[in-house]
Motif scaffolding. Structure first.
Motif, PDB file in Angstrom:
ATOM      1  N   GLY A 387      20.243 -21.720  -9.628  1.00 18.70           N
ATOM      2  CA  GLY A 387      18.938 -22.305  -9.340  1.00 18.70           C
ATOM      3  C   GLY A 387      18.222 -22.742 -10.613  1.00 18.70           C
ATOM      4  N   LYS A 388      17.342 -23.724 -10.474  1.00 20.44           N
ATOM      5  CA  LYS A 388      16.655 -24.242 -11.667  1.00 20.44           C
ATOM      6  C   LYS A 388      15.730 -23.196 -12.287  1.00 20.44           C
ATOM      7  CE  LYS A 388      17.362 -29.101 -11.040  1.00 20.44           C
ATOM      8  NZ  LYS A 388      16.925 -30.445 -10.688  1.00 20.44           N
ATOM      9  N   ASP A 389      15.251 -22.235 -11.463  1.00 20.38           N
ATOM     10  CA  ASP A 389      14.430 -21.166 -12.045  1.00 20.38           C
ATOM     11  C   ASP A 389      15.282 -20.258 -12.933  1.00 20.38           C
ATOM     12  OD1 ASP A 389      15.760 -20.496  -9.759  1.00 20.38           O
ATOM     13  OD2 ASP A 389      14.135 -19.340  -8.864  1.00 20.38           O
ATOM     14  N   GLU A 390      16.554 -20.074 -12.560  1.00 17.34           N
ATOM     15  CA  GLU A 390      17.463 -19.267 -13.374  1.00 17.34           C
ATOM     16  C   GLU A 390      17.804 -19.993 -14.679  1.00 17.34           C
ATOM     17  OE1 GLU A 390      19.164 -16.023 -12.717  1.00 17.34           O
ATOM     18  OE2 GLU A 390      17.148 -16.175 -11.948  1.00 17.34           O
ATOM     19  N   ILE A 391      17.959 -21.305 -14.584  1.00 19.76           N
ATOM     20  CA  ILE A 391      18.217 -22.105 -15.794  1.00 19.76           C
ATOM     21  C   ILE A 391      17.012 -21.970 -16.731  1.00 19.76           C
ATOM     22  CG2 ILE A 391      18.594 -24.457 -16.690  1.00 19.76           C
ATOM     23  CD1 ILE A 391      21.028 -23.593 -15.083  1.00 19.76           C
ATOM     24  N   ALA A 392      15.811 -22.028 -16.132  1.00 19.76           N
ATOM     25  CA  ALA A 392      14.584 -21.912 -16.936  1.00 19.76           C
ATOM     26  C   ALA A 392      14.552 -20.579 -17.666  1.00 19.76           C
ATOM     27  CB  ALA A 392      13.357 -22.052 -16.031  1.00 19.76           C
ATOM     28  N   ARG A 393      14.992 -19.526 -16.978  1.00 17.56           N
ATOM     29  CA  ARG A 393      15.013 -18.196 -17.601  1.00 17.56           C
ATOM     30  C   ARG A 393      15.979 -18.179 -18.786  1.00 17.56           C
ATOM     31  NH1 ARG A 393      16.289 -12.909 -15.878  1.00 17.56           N
ATOM     32  NH2 ARG A 393      17.969 -13.644 -14.559  1.00 17.56           N
ATOM     33  N   ALA A 394      17.136 -18.799 -18.602  1.00 14.23           N
ATOM     34  CA  ALA A 394      18.125 -18.834 -19.686  1.00 14.23           C
ATOM     35  C   ALA A 394      17.578 -19.620 -20.880  1.00 14.23           C
ATOM     36  CB  ALA A 394      19.422 -19.455 -19.184  1.00 14.23           C
ATOM     37  N   VAL A 395      16.904 -20.736 -20.601  1.00 17.00           N
ATOM     38  CA  VAL A 395      16.335 -21.554 -21.696  1.00 17.00           C
ATOM     39  C   VAL A 395      15.323 -20.716 -22.473  1.00 17.00           C
ATOM     40  CG1 VAL A 395      14.877 -23.560 -22.231  1.00 17.00           C
ATOM     41  CG2 VAL A 395      16.749 -23.782 -20.566  1.00 17.00           C
ATOM     42  N   PHE A 396      14.449 -20.000 -21.752  1.00 15.40           N
ATOM     43  CA  PHE A 396      13.430 -19.227 -22.470  1.00 15.40           C
ATOM     44  C   PHE A 396      14.012 -17.994 -23.156  1.00 15.40           C
ATOM     45  CE2 PHE A 396      10.249 -21.873 -20.392  1.00 15.40           C
ATOM     46  CZ  PHE A 396       9.497 -22.177 -21.516  1.00 15.40           C
ATOM     47  N   ASN A 397      15.099 -17.442 -22.614  1.00 16.61           N
ATOM     48  CA  ASN A 397      15.758 -16.344 -23.340  1.00 16.61           C
ATOM     49  C   ASN A 397      16.207 -16.840 -24.713  1.00 16.61           C
ATOM     50  OD1 ASN A 397      15.382 -14.585 -21.247  1.00 16.61           O
ATOM     51  ND2 ASN A 397      17.455 -14.742 -20.446  1.00 16.61           N
ATOM     52  N   THR A 398      16.761 -18.054 -24.733  1.00 19.76           N
ATOM     53  CA  THR A 398      17.213 -18.647 -25.995  1.00 19.76           C
ATOM     54  C   THR A 398      16.022 -18.932 -26.909  1.00 19.76           C
ATOM     55  OG1 THR A 398      19.014 -19.664 -24.779  1.00 19.76           O
ATOM     56  CG2 THR A 398      18.552 -20.579 -26.941  1.00 19.76           C
ATOM     57  N   VAL A 399      14.969 -19.517 -26.338  1.00 17.94           N
ATOM     58  CA  VAL A 399      13.779 -19.862 -27.138  1.00 17.94           C
ATOM     59  C   VAL A 399      13.150 -18.596 -27.730  1.00 17.94           C
ATOM     60  CG1 VAL A 399      11.376 -20.649 -26.902  1.00 17.94           C
ATOM     61  CG2 VAL A 399      13.238 -22.022 -25.951  1.00 17.94           C
ATOM     62  N   VAL A 400      13.035 -17.559 -26.907  1.00 13.97           N
ATOM     63  CA  VAL A 400      12.382 -16.330 -27.372  1.00 13.97           C
ATOM     64  C   VAL A 400      13.200 -15.697 -28.503  1.00 13.97           C
ATOM     65  CG1 VAL A 400      11.799 -13.955 -26.702  1.00 13.97           C
ATOM     66  CG2 VAL A 400      11.055 -15.859 -25.283  1.00 13.97           C
ATOM     67  N   SER A 401      14.548 -15.730 -28.390  1.00 15.51           N
ATOM     68  CA  SER A 401      15.370 -15.177 -29.488  1.00 15.51           C
ATOM     69  C   SER A 401      15.106 -15.948 -30.765  1.00 15.51           C
ATOM     70  CB  SER A 401      16.864 -15.285 -29.202  1.00 15.51           C
ATOM     71  OG  SER A 401      17.136 -14.902 -27.918  1.00 15.51           O
ATOM     72  N   ALA A 402      15.042 -17.275 -30.670  1.00 15.87           N
ATOM     73  CA  ALA A 402      14.803 -18.091 -31.863  1.00 15.87           C
ATOM     74  C   ALA A 402      13.407 -17.819 -32.415  1.00 15.87           C
ATOM     75  CB  ALA A 402      14.954 -19.565 -31.520  1.00 15.87           C
ATOM     76  N   ASP A 403      12.443 -17.659 -31.512  1.00 14.43           N
ATOM     77  CA  ASP A 403      11.054 -17.421 -31.903  1.00 14.43           C
ATOM     78  C   ASP A 403      10.950 -16.099 -32.636  1.00 14.43           C
ATOM     79  OD1 ASP A 403       8.335 -17.979 -31.967  1.00 14.43           O
ATOM     80  OD2 ASP A 403       7.951 -16.796 -30.166  1.00 14.43           O
ATOM     81  N   THR A 404      11.608 -15.074 -32.099  1.00 17.12           N
ATOM     82  CA  THR A 404      11.564 -13.747 -32.714  1.00 17.12           C
ATOM     83  C   THR A 404      12.216 -13.803 -34.094  1.00 17.12           C
ATOM     84  OG1 THR A 404      11.943 -12.960 -30.487  1.00 17.12           O
ATOM     85  CG2 THR A 404      11.990 -11.307 -32.203  1.00 17.12           C
TER      86      THR A 404
END
Ligand code: CTP
Length: 414
Positions: A387-404
């Motif tokens: 689902g696109k909501d799951e894709i969104a979660r994966a994208v933000f998991n990646t973004v948050v790791s980079a942000d941290t």
């Protein structure tokens, strides 16, 4: 049991949720809430009050929930089921919540299994009232709501609409979608707290004449899913979209139509953003001239001259401020990896979320997507069809790791 069917990596995987159902006419809607929570991976234990059993049958919940519903303080072998359930739950949802349960919960009156469990938990409690307008507006009910809110209970307010007995007004149970969203919000780690996130969604339209345009197949669903996810994770979200889909009122939404309008609106908001995700399908070309009147075919086939639009992502890449994370999308039909890598470099993005839109159920207008996230640091993260909501979660998991990684120690919230 339905639990076996739950996705192991759903956003509520591993979460135990008690779903309390009280005796309002809207009790039938709690069945849909139960089903959706299970679909998201939660282990759902229903508690039905005596009055609820007049409205819905326990067999339905037995079939849909993760375990058979509980209906009494004394039916279990466990002598203290309320304490056990209260202690081991990650969240309690009361749906629908009658005036009676609001009153019992406020006063701590342990009258049945549900009210006892409510006061035996330290987990977040989400209460979804539903009743007739007169009851909802009565000072006693409003007083109970105010006290519960002050104690940190999450209230999903009732909506206007049709009520039992042919009446209509405020008091109708919120939609299952809204209720499930509130549960997701309560259980999502706020790892974007204090961050500003800017997201674009949908396909732009470039007018040819007053009735025709050059457009594309983008529905905006992926961008909306990204905005909802960022909001759940605690970010301040601005969504610049060409389409109008349901979205939380917490999200600041700007509507645009053309690539030029999107460029102007993105430019206005970009400086304040910590994360920018260009999920929109922005037109690359627009007609040099827009006919003022409808072009009539009797006048022959028109020659439409096109000109390039501004590449917004590339411009953002050039102006990127320190610490800002820039994410682009790439809808491809062939050479996905090569095209995505080249877009990373050409546009100065930190990540490109690439999908092969020629694959079945992927990308434009579908509810599902399958992507690979390419990072400027050489990382690749593959996310299979979901689902696109799951894709969104994966994208933000990646973004948050980079942000941290880029902001240690964490910036203070503003
Ligand atoms: N994009 C943009 N402005 C444009 C065109 C695209 O900001 N005028 C952004 C999209 O929002 C997306 C990314 O650029 O995040 C990639 O878009 P895409 O259309 O796939 O790439 P193009 O630059 O058009 O490259 P190509 O023509 O090679 O596919």
């Amino acid at each position: 049991m339905a639990d076996d069917l739950a996705p192991p990596d759903g956003p509520l995987a591993g979460k135990r949720i008690v779903l309390g159902v009280t005796g309002g006419i809207a009790a039938y809607k709690s069945i849909e809430v139960c089903r959706r929570l299970v679909d998201l991976g939660a282990h759902v234990t229903p508690i039905l009050t005596d009055a609820a059993l007049n409205m819905v049958g326990s067999t339905t919940f037995k079939a849909l929930a993760s375990e058979a519903p509980k209906t009494s303080l004394f039916e279990d072998e466990d002598p203290i089921p309320h304490t056990r359930m209260g202690q081991r739950s990650d969240a309690l949802v009361v749906c629908p919540a009658t005036a009676r349960i609001l009153s019992d919960y406020r006063t701590g009156r342990s009258a049945d299994l549900l009210s006892a469990t409510l006061i035996a938990t330290e987990a977040p409690v989400i209460v979804c009232p539903a009743m007739h307008t007169e009851m909802w507006e009565h000072p006693s009910v409003q007083d109970n709501i105010a006290v519960l809110l002050a104690r940190g209970v999450l209230i999903v307010p009732p909506e206007e609409g049709r009520l039992a007995g042919g009446d209509s007004g405020k008091g109708r149970l919120a939609s299952p979608e809204t209720i499930v969203d509130a549960v997701l919000g309560a259980l999502t780690i706020k790892d974007l707290d204090g961050r500003s996130v800017l997201i674009t969604a949908g396909g732009t339209r470039e007018a040819i004449d007053p009735v025709r345009f050059i457009g594309n197949h983008s529905s905006g669903k992926q961008g909306y899913a990204l905005a909802a996810e960022a909001n759940r994770r605690g970010a301040r979200v601005t969504l610049i979209a060409t389409t109008q889909l349901p979205i939380s009122p917490d999200i600041n939404q700007e509507t645009v139509t053309t690539a030029a309008q999107m460029h102007e609106m993105v430019t206005r908001h970009a400086d304040a953003a910590d994360v920018i995700i260009m999920a929109a399908a922005v037109a690359d070309f627009r007609p040099v001239e827009v006919a003022e009147q409808k072009i009539k075919k009797a006048n022959g086939t028109p020659q439409i001259t096109l000109e390039r639009t501004v590449d917004i992502l590339a411009e953002l890449g050039q102006k990127k401020k320190q610490g800002q994370i820039l994410v682009g999308f790439a809808a491809e039909t062939n050479n996905v990896a090569k095209n995505a890598q080249s877009k990373l470099e050409r546009k100065g993005a930190d990540f490109i979320v690439a999908n092969d839109v020629s694959a079945p159920d992927v990308g434009f207008a579908h509810d599902t997507n399958a992507v690979t996230i390419y990072g400027a640091d050489g990382s690749t993260t593959q996310v299979s069809l979901r689902g696109k909501d799951e894709i969104a979660r994966a994208v933000f998991n990646t973004v948050v790791s980079a942000d941290t990684a880029s902001t240690k120690p964490a910036r203070p919230s503003t």
